[in-house]
Design a protein around this motif. Structure first.
Motif, PDB file in Angstrom:
ATOM      1  N   ARG A   1      -9.674  -1.817 -16.649  1.00 29.25           N
ATOM      2  CA  ARG A   1     -10.767  -1.765 -17.636  1.00 29.25           C
ATOM      3  C   ARG A   1     -12.123  -1.933 -16.962  1.00 29.25           C
ATOM      4  N   GLU A   2     -12.182  -2.805 -15.965  1.00 27.28           N
ATOM      5  CA  GLU A   2     -13.445  -3.004 -15.251  1.00 27.28           C
ATOM      6  C   GLU A   2     -13.864  -1.724 -14.527  1.00 27.28           C
ATOM      7  N   MET A   3     -12.901  -1.018 -13.954  1.00 22.59           N
ATOM      8  CA  MET A   3     -13.221   0.239 -13.281  1.00 22.59           C
ATOM      9  C   MET A   3     -13.779   1.260 -14.269  1.00 22.59           C
ATOM     10  N   LEU A   4     -13.233   1.277 -15.472  1.00 24.69           N
ATOM     11  CA  LEU A   4     -13.679   2.234 -16.481  1.00 24.69           C
ATOM     12  C   LEU A   4     -15.054   1.900 -17.050  1.00 24.69           C
ATOM     13  N   ALA A   5     -15.546   0.696 -16.747  1.00 27.67           N
ATOM     14  CA  ALA A   5     -16.855   0.279 -17.259  1.00 27.67           C
ATOM     15  C   ALA A   5     -17.883   0.126 -16.144  1.00 27.67           C
ATOM     16  N   HIS A   6     -17.497   0.456 -14.931  1.00 23.75           N
ATOM     17  CA  HIS A   6     -18.395   0.224 -13.798  1.00 23.75           C
ATOM     18  C   HIS A   6     -19.605   1.147 -13.869  1.00 23.75           C
ATOM     19  N   PRO A   7     -20.794   0.627 -13.561  1.00 19.62           N
ATOM     20  CA  PRO A   7     -21.999   1.472 -13.573  1.00 19.62           C
ATOM     21  C   PRO A   7     -21.896   2.617 -12.578  1.00 19.62           C
ATOM     22  N   VAL A   8     -22.615   3.687 -12.858  1.00 18.78           N
ATOM     23  CA  VAL A   8     -22.639   4.853 -11.982  1.00 18.78           C
ATOM     24  C   VAL A   8     -23.726   4.660 -10.933  1.00 18.78           C
ATOM     25  N   ASN A   9     -23.331   4.730  -9.661  1.00 14.55           N
ATOM     26  CA  ASN A   9     -24.267   4.587  -8.548  1.00 14.55           C
ATOM     27  C   ASN A   9     -24.372   5.919  -7.812  1.00 14.55           C
ATOM     28  N   LEU A  10     -25.516   6.587  -7.961  1.00 11.59           N
ATOM     29  CA  LEU A  10     -25.706   7.883  -7.303  1.00 11.59           C
ATOM     30  C   LEU A  10     -25.726   7.724  -5.788  1.00 11.59           C
TER      31      LEU A  10
ATOM     32  N   HIS B   1       0.833  -1.204   0.000  1.00 16.58           N
ATOM     33  CA  HIS B   1       0.000   0.000   0.000  1.00 16.58           C
ATOM     34  C   HIS B   1       0.867   1.254   0.000  1.00 16.58           C
ATOM     35  N   ASP B   2       1.897   1.256   0.857  1.00 19.29           N
ATOM     36  CA  ASP B   2       2.779   2.427   0.929  1.00 19.29           C
ATOM     37  C   ASP B   2       3.516   2.654  -0.388  1.00 19.29           C
ATOM     38  N   ARG B   3       3.960   1.564  -1.016  1.00 23.20           N
ATOM     39  CA  ARG B   3       4.679   1.698  -2.283  1.00 23.20           C
ATOM     40  C   ARG B   3       3.752   2.199  -3.382  1.00 23.20           C
ATOM     41  N   LEU B   4       2.520   1.717  -3.391  1.00 25.04           N
ATOM     42  CA  LEU B   4       1.552   2.166  -4.396  1.00 25.04           C
ATOM     43  C   LEU B   4       1.207   3.639  -4.188  1.00 25.04           C
ATOM     44  N   LEU B   5       0.987   4.037  -2.941  1.00 22.75           N
ATOM     45  CA  LEU B   5       0.660   5.433  -2.668  1.00 22.75           C
ATOM     46  C   LEU B   5       1.812   6.348  -3.073  1.00 22.75           C
ATOM     47  N   ALA B   6       3.045   5.912  -2.830  1.00 26.15           N
ATOM     48  CA  ALA B   6       4.208   6.705  -3.240  1.00 26.15           C
ATOM     49  C   ALA B   6       4.261   6.840  -4.753  1.00 26.15           C
ATOM     50  N   ALA B   7       3.945   5.759  -5.465  1.00 29.85           N
ATOM     51  CA  ALA B   7       3.933   5.809  -6.928  1.00 29.85           C
ATOM     52  C   ALA B   7       2.847   6.751  -7.431  1.00 29.85           C
ATOM     53  N   GLU B   8       1.675   6.701  -6.818  1.00 29.82           N
ATOM     54  CA  GLU B   8       0.593   7.594  -7.219  1.00 29.82           C
ATOM     55  C   GLU B   8       0.981   9.057  -7.003  1.00 29.82           C
ATOM     56  N   ARG B   9       1.610   9.317  -5.876  1.00 29.13           N
ATOM     57  CA  ARG B   9       1.994  10.693  -5.556  1.00 29.13           C
ATOM     58  C   ARG B   9       2.985  11.242  -6.586  1.00 29.13           C
ATOM     59  N   ARG B  10       4.011  10.482  -6.913  1.00 28.23           N
ATOM     60  CA  ARG B  10       5.020  10.998  -7.847  1.00 28.23           C
ATOM     61  C   ARG B  10       4.532  10.997  -9.293  1.00 28.23           C
ATOM     62  N   ASN B  11       3.454  10.233  -9.574  1.00 29.92           N
ATOM     63  CA  ASN B  11       2.958  10.164 -10.945  1.00 29.92           C
ATOM     64  C   ASN B  11       1.832  11.142 -11.245  1.00 29.92           C
ATOM     65  N   LEU B  12       1.346  11.852 -10.238  1.00 29.39           N
ATOM     66  CA  LEU B  12       0.222  12.759 -10.473  1.00 29.39           C
ATOM     67  C   LEU B  12       0.529  13.792 -11.546  1.00 29.39           C
ATOM     68  N   ASP B  13       1.744  14.337 -11.522  1.00 26.20           N
ATOM     69  CA  ASP B  13       2.101  15.353 -12.514  1.00 26.20           C
ATOM     70  C   ASP B  13       2.225  14.772 -13.913  1.00 26.20           C
ATOM     71  N   ARG B  14       2.442  13.461 -14.005  1.00 28.35           N
ATOM     72  CA  ARG B  14       2.597  12.827 -15.321  1.00 28.35           C
ATOM     73  C   ARG B  14       1.266  12.304 -15.859  1.00 28.35           C
ATOM     74  N   TYR B  15       0.536  11.608 -15.007  1.00 30.76           N
ATOM     75  CA  TYR B  15      -0.669  10.915 -15.452  1.00 30.76           C
ATOM     76  C   TYR B  15      -1.965  11.604 -15.032  1.00 30.76           C
ATOM     77  N   GLY B  16      -1.898  12.505 -14.064  1.00 33.41           N
ATOM     78  CA  GLY B  16      -3.105  13.137 -13.584  1.00 33.41           C
ATOM     79  C   GLY B  16      -3.911  12.218 -12.691  1.00 33.41           C
ATOM     80  N   PHE B  17      -5.146  12.632 -12.415  1.00 31.44           N
ATOM     81  CA  PHE B  17      -6.037  11.883 -11.531  1.00 31.44           C
ATOM     82  C   PHE B  17      -6.887  10.907 -12.338  1.00 31.44           C
ATOM     83  N   GLY B  18      -7.278   9.816 -11.711  1.00 22.52           N
ATOM     84  CA  GLY B  18      -8.214   8.912 -12.366  1.00 22.52           C
ATOM     85  C   GLY B  18      -7.717   7.495 -12.496  1.00 22.52           C
ATOM     86  N   VAL B  19      -8.535   6.696 -13.164  1.00 26.67           N
ATOM     87  CA  VAL B  19      -8.306   5.255 -13.262  1.00 26.67           C
ATOM     88  C   VAL B  19      -7.032   4.931 -14.037  1.00 26.67           C
TER      89      VAL B  19
END
Length: 235
Positions: free
Chosen positions: A91-100, A41-59
């Motif tokens: 891919r599954e996340m990008l196809a998940h139904p929208v739940n209000l 979890h810590d390694r993934l969060l670190a990767a997300e943090r340093r990649n925000l400027d490259r990939y932005g937010f989202g799936v």
């Protein structure tokens, strides 16, 4: 005066973070032989943090960060089958139904009858467009803005373009860091509607002594709050 209401989308109007958590659990199981859950979890969060400027937010950025983390924790020996599973999860996340979320439709509908309402969200362009379309709320908004990040200048520009300025606008969202604090810095009102799950990179402390800051337990109380602000300058 209060003329324009802005809404965040993910985890304010519909579920989002829960799908990320489920995918992260799947990712943890895939890499169970290579890393302990907390370390992964810590390694993934670190990767997300340093990649925000490259990939932005989202799936998509999340998926790429998972792949990068898998390569790191296995010293480059991650099986191709695991990479395939990670891509499939994305891919599954990008196809998940929208739940209000509860009261989302009622809150937007009520305010759209009296105010300019706009949707301001960040993330993958195509994914956010899909979710807006599937939500059934799109026609209620006078404008939809999908941005790379939410900063005070972004709010000033959007509320000037679609309203009468940020100082006569209100932003409603689940993230103090992205929805509330920068909107208050821009001169407007910020309304925090907490969600049960919050991404670690969206955490922030609430402002102290800020007269334009409010917290609501749910969107059910939003119309009343807006009415008080508009009618009596209750802040």
């Amino acid at each position: 005066m209060l003329t324009t209401i802005g809404f965040d989308a993910d985890d304010t109007l519909w579920q989002n973070e829960s799908f990320f958590r489920l995918t992260q659990e799947r990712f943890t199981n895939l890499l169970a032989d290579h890393a302990a859950p907390d370390h992964l979890h810590d390694r993934l969060l670190a990767a997300e943090r340093r990649n925000l400027d490259r990939y932005g937010f989202g799936v998509k950025g999340f998926t790429l960060s998972m792949i990068e983390t898998a390569i790191e924790v296995t010293d480059g020996r991650v099986p191709a089958t695991v990479i395939g599973e990670i891509l499939a999860a994305g891919r599954e996340m990008l196809a998940h139904p929208v739940n209000l979320l509860p009261h989302a439709r009622e809150a937007v509908t009520a305010l759209a009858a009296e105010y300019r309402v706009i949707l301001i969200t960040k993330g993958d362009l195509l994914d956010q467009e899909r979710k807006v379309a599937q939500s059934g709320l799109g026609d209620l908004f006078q404008a939809v803005e999908i941005v790379s990040d939410k900063k005070p200048d972004v709010y000033r520009t959007i509320f000037a373009r679609h309203g009468t300025g940020a100082d006569q606008g209100m932003m409603v969202g689940n993230s103090l860091k992205s929805d509330v604090l920068p909107m208050i810095s821009a001169g407007g009102w910020g309304v925090h509607v907490p969600h049960g799950l919050t991404w670690a990179l969206e955490s922030a402390d609430p402002p102290q002594g800020e007269r334009r800051f409010h917290t609501l337990e749910s969107l059910s109380g939003l119309a009343d709050l807006v009415g008080k602000v508009a009618a009596s300058h209750y802040i």
